[in-house]
Design an enzyme around this catalytic site. Sequence first.
Site, PDB file in Angstrom:
ATOM      1  N   HIS C 156       0.830  -1.216   0.000  1.00 28.37           N
ATOM      2  CA  HIS C 156       0.000   0.000   0.000  1.00 28.37           C
ATOM      3  C   HIS C 156       0.868   1.272   0.000  1.00 28.37           C
ATOM      4  CE1 HIS C 156      -3.525  -2.452   1.370  1.00 28.37           C
ATOM      5  NE2 HIS C 156      -2.637  -3.076   2.113  1.00 28.37           N
ATOM      6  N   SER C 279      14.265  20.353 -18.347  1.00 25.65           N
ATOM      7  CA  SER C 279      13.087  21.165 -18.589  1.00 25.65           C
ATOM      8  C   SER C 279      13.471  22.384 -19.414  1.00 25.65           C
ATOM      9  CB  SER C 279      12.508  21.631 -17.249  1.00 25.65           C
ATOM     10  OG  SER C 279      11.711  22.781 -17.410  1.00 25.65           O
ATOM     11  N   LYS C 285      15.879  21.196 -13.213  1.00 28.11           N
ATOM     12  CA  LYS C 285      15.251  19.888 -13.387  1.00 28.11           C
ATOM     13  C   LYS C 285      16.130  18.838 -14.061  1.00 28.11           C
ATOM     14  CE  LYS C 285      11.371  18.933 -13.169  1.00 28.11           C
ATOM     15  NZ  LYS C 285      10.517  18.187 -12.227  1.00 28.11           N
ATOM     16  N   GLU C 292       9.616   7.115 -17.795  1.00 24.33           N
ATOM     17  CA  GLU C 292       8.184   7.336 -18.039  1.00 24.33           C
ATOM     18  C   GLU C 292       7.754   6.786 -19.392  1.00 24.33           C
ATOM     19  OE1 GLU C 292       7.549  11.379 -15.466  1.00 24.33           O
ATOM     20  OE2 GLU C 292       8.727  11.534 -17.296  1.00 24.33           O
TER      21      GLU C 292
END
Lengths: 398, 398, 398, 398
Positions: C156, C279, C285, C292
């Site tokens: 969880h 970025s 960044k 992803e």
Amino acid sequence: MKLWDRKGVKLKREIEDFAVGNETQVDQAIVYYDCIASIAHARMLQKIGVLTSQELSRVVHALKELVSIDRQGSFKIKKEEEDCHTAIENYLAEKLGDIGKKIHAGRSRNDQVAAALRLYEKHELEEVKSSVSLLLSSLKLFQKKNAKVPIPGYTHLRKAMPFSVGGWAQAFIESLQDDLILLENAAKLVDQNPLGSGAGYGVPVIAVDRKLTAKELGFAKVQESPLYVQNSRGKFELVILDAINYVMLDLNKLASDIWLYTSGEFGYFQLPKEFSMGSSMMPQKVNPDVIELLRAKASVVAGYRETVSRIIQGLPSGYHGDFKLTKEPLMRAFEAVNSSLKIAALIIGGLKVDDQRCRAAMTKELYATEEALKLVKQGIPFREAYRKVAESLGSRKQ
Amino acid sequence: MKLWDRKGVKLKREIEDFAVGNETQVDQAIVYYDCIASIAHARMLQKIGVLTSQELSRVVHALKELVSIDRQGSFKIKKEEEDCHTAIENYLAEKLGDIGKKIHAGRSRNDQVAAALRLYEKHELEEVKSSVSLLLSSLKLFQKKNAKVPIPGYTHLRKAMPFSVGGWAQAFIESLQDDLILLENAAKLVDQNPLGSGAGYGVPVIAVDRKLTAKELGFAKVQESPLYVQNSRGKFELVILDAINYVMLDLNKLASDIWLYTSGEFGYFQLPKEFSMGSSMMPQKVNPDVIELLRAKASVVAGYRETVSRIIQGLPSGYHGDFKLTKEPLMRAFEAVNSSLKIAALIIGGLKVDDQRCRAAMTKELYATEEALKLVKQGIPFREAYRKVAESLGSRKQ
Amino acid sequence: MKLWDRKGVKLKREIEDFAVGNETQVDQAIVYYDCIASIAHARMLQKIGVLTSQELSRVVHALKELVSIDRQGSFKIKKEEEDCHTAIENYLAEKLGDIGKKIHAGRSRNDQVAAALRLYEKHELEEVKSSVSLLLSSLKLFQKKNAKVPIPGYTHLRKAMPFSVGGWAQAFIESLQDDLILLENAAKLVDQNPLGSGAGYGVPVIAVDRKLTAKELGFAKVQESPLYVQNSRGKFELVILDAINYVMLDLNKLASDIWLYTSGEFGYFQLPKEFSMGSSMMPQKVNPDVIELLRAKASVVAGYRETVSRIIQGLPSGYHGDFKLTKEPLMRAFEAVNSSLKIAALIIGGLKVDDQRCRAAMTKELYATEEALKLVKQGIPFREAYRKVAESLGSRKQ
Amino acid sequence: MKLWDRKGVKLKREIEDFAVGNETQVDQAIVYYDCIASIAHARMLQKIGVLTSQELSRVVHALKELVSIDRQGSFKIKKEEEDCHTAIENYLAEKLGDIGKKIHAGRSRNDQVAAALRLYEKHELEEVKSSVSLLLSSLKLFQKKNAKVPIPGYTHLRKAMPFSVGGWAQAFIESLQDDLILLENAAKLVDQNPLGSGAGYGVPVIAVDRKLTAKELGFAKVQESPLYVQNSRGKFELVILDAINYVMLDLNKLASDIWLYTSGEFGYFQLPKEFSMGSSMMPQKVNPDVIELLRAKASVVAGYRETVSRIIQGLPSGYHGDFKLTKEPLMRAFEAVNSSLKIAALIIGGLKVDDQRCRAAMTKELYATEEALKLVKQGIPFREAYRKVAESLGSRKQ
């Protein structure tokens, strides 16, 4: 007794079991709407001379009685009746004899079920909209209360720029407001009267008045093409499921965020103890099962949508038995979206923001863009300013 | 009482309603398997000294009693118990006091549910395989009876070449035989003992013997990595659903063919009257609803698959509450495939072949390829032979 | 020129554009396999007397030439040729005159395309298997290197019990090993010779030897029913896509974990700088785009699977033009799974474990289960031990 | 050079290959829209003082030049540039030096890509709407021409009641008209200006004027919440894909009908020869491949929808690299729906109605309902009339 009962022919038991399936339970949800539609149909029949005023008043009376029996949960559809439409006609025939046997003049189960379903759908869509409003209220309260609490804004799950808990809630508020429009659009599309289209090819001999039933039932317009009434079986349901699906995806994102933010590693939010479950083995565990189930409901509804969208694909025009199986997934989707929205409102209502951990997370790198734009203010081209700041951040580690 | 009961903390009622959902009903299907797995677990606990022989025999006795209560349908899981695992432990604790409270040593609900589910799945896959065999028998009989009845073979729904009713049935026989292999493959994959993997991270302190429970329960091997046990939640179910799905697609094609061939326009097959339904409006109609429902069940199962495959996507390693919602779609898929196979066997058993219409359909153009190949036999290159025959067919219309 | 060229009838240009679509590009991938299958077919034709030995040797020679032209990327299928099968026959006819026109005796494009596709599929499945092995090697190295580094095990997304980085990797190793079995199962299923089944209804007049071509092409068996050959179009591709899908889901989970563990909040792992993007606006960044994209590829492949599984649903027996559109999604899925596995191997190879942060995360609550089981060792019933430890943890916060 | 170029850090080649994938090609479709949005952004920057009037005019001039280069197909995005946004900024920086480096002040690629995509989507939705209109015109012509030609109406693929070819076409006309509303709804929803929302957390320091860019670009409103801009990535695309999907399902049904009605067994319609393809083996075949491909395109688009809807599920708020993979399926769906609508218009334009076969199919049983309703006119209750007619039809065969 079935409406199409053929003398001497009895449906094989196993065939009946398979064909009826759980439809007698599924149909309980639309008994009320079928009665309402039947009353409108009967009124129309009286207007065009198929029923006398007296007959009409007895039919209406019996149907209203049936509505109240149904409300008490006492109207049960029998397996040998197949569906609620048969059960209702049987009820009328038994109560009123010949008068009851007149009710089906000028309609087919095909337009009858479409009418009941659409009334049901219009009602349920209103329900969904008010469940969305409930969550919106909850979010707005939360947004107001935590408007100024800072949290890092993330992209790629990496700290990006300063943001606020209020801003986070606001994104969901606006997304749900768009969802309301999408739900409204769906409701408008299905708001077409199917009654009077018969089995998909109109009603001969008898001059059914479709505008009249539309007005009686509050439909915005008559769905003119009788064949399109049948071709829209499943299509209209898909339009609704798609609209519901946008809501579910929003809840899925809301749950994904809360799941992350209530973790020990992020810690921005806390779930009340009475919202959390435990482990059978690990004494320390406090688990967000409710958040995970909320998240997973999007997949459940996606499955219902998959079923409906597949059932209608590949079929030629006209009614087919396959359509029966589009009812249950729709009903289950309504149930899922309503209960999910209500639980989400409750969760947002109970969610606590850990101000301290939020503030502690506002680390320096979040302000790098601000720095760069300050240099822009001083006349430095942005890309140059960006590189300057990047370099000054030195040897960054990810 | 919940296994994780925390003094003074009560789960909010709405949260409990949402979190438990219909799991108390869903879990009824695996009570038996949980008892079996619990007996194996208890035996292992005795072997490693956590239970005495006497304690073991009392636990086993109580669990066997529970099995027979369950068989009579008298074991009901209460909402406040969440699931069957809690209900069973509560039963033992109530019956046996401290002995009952010992049963959960060395396991977590996470490996416990996986064990019960896999035993259930193995059993259900056997059921599906015997339902496939039933249909195969039915098809083989049909194939034999109609081996020589000619029908046109179609491509693009246009007459292609001569074929036979037997040949048509044979295609489904071979397809279902492949499906049996695919079901067998699925059964083999899930045949791994999860017991002893705890919550996904093994069992400390106590030296659980995973080989022993594997042997007791008839699992082909131990699933070694405790984390993989949890990571395969949903994955193993997807493997099964994919296998079921191939069966459903075969039934979908079988139904599509029968639907077409029993139409007035084709007329090669006839459905017995006691297999057909009627219309509420059109007195002449004899409708193949059962065929259409059989066809549509593929979409229903596709929806279950969609749900499960979505639930497990995007989740990091380890157990998550989302997994609970993979149980119902799996169970419903088993129900759908078994009932569909049985009804298909019945339909094939009842299907009549209209010899006369079949023969009448064997029109000349079906033999064009034969003509061309006869020219090939005479030494003409195939492409030339093809063109010759094509030309001789003159101005063809589609 | 098309194989079915009809004198005086020219396909309307827009129809041809739509019907051929991008098939001329898609088919480039199977030119080689069609040549190989054509050689086997030609050899069989010689054995049964349709080609002389001399004709055969010329045909084989020309096809081998074509293979080498294709290898150099110089064989282009023209739009007016529709597909590779036509282009190849045209090539032969042009090169060899009448001899080339003989090659299509005893076959149809329907069995021809199935043969080329299955040879392609068998080859590509081997490719996938070796890509899986590549990742397995990478994971095993990583597993060995980090076997003992402790990290919290999560359920969880909450800390559960002590685990190790090695144990984490091991879960993926075992999952991928199961995937190899699933890929192998798929490969075995499609290993059936379709050649000689013609358009789906066999080959009249000429006694084609299907065992011979099976042997020549290395197929494990002959797919007996000619109609099943066509009915398995799309089905076999679905079996492959399902197998690929399990791999994609494993990669999806792997990426989900890495994404989380490389975040600032978890910080157990680090991606090398040369693996990370940036970025355009935020100078600080360092983004894990590659992780992803790896994660999202599961959705891309799920889309291909959806397409294929829908195309084959609802169709009656026999070949239909719809099947053409199952080729591209399959090919794209192969490309996706192979490139994803390779990039995953590279990522695992480059992944750094932050020993310090891992150890720092091993907080006290992770050992609560151990404590409870120690009490069990002392003879306290587990459930009681569990409650004792829970209470001693005092007023826990989530 | 990348926008986020970090000195001394070079992206690993394989990572770059995987991460960029085919995005350089995909992005070609939105170069134009990015230029348009960049012009609006530059104008806004001038209004708020970041650019001088002169700088603005040079930027605008350069971007307009770029538009015309792009129109000629001469603007190519390089792999090391990743995407069109980088390529455009690089172009400006190269052309205009420091002025070009100013353009990115006050925006992020995250809002920039959203802006370009929505302009693209608005344009493409207009395209789809005019393709729908094209088909509507074709259907209306067909409807008028064949308004009175009778054909049997079918339910369950069994003759039901008399209908007309005109009525058949009318059903599709009304369905497509509903689709136009659904497309319009989608277009309205996405008509929100994302520019000025930065990476999802607004723009600090510089007071960007979002209303101004909204007005410049013709957006109906500003999308207020910056985070919702990113959270609607994929959601808005899903809304569009759902709308396209309704069209595809209509075309799927249209194709299913035509496929059936042009078969030899039904024979109501005929496809012109120049619309039909042939077989490589069977000389007589005239195949409706184009109809089947039209039918199958619904499955292709369903696959694109599946991909997009899965990509966005399970992600927390904010931008993620996964979103990149939503662009290609959307673009391919636009291509598919437009080409499918155009081919459908052509098919309807060419479709011939076989008046004779239509009339011949108007057999007696189609009038059974009429008979029953005539009895109703005489006062007999419908259910009784129905049974009378059913009995008079005697021993019916299916």
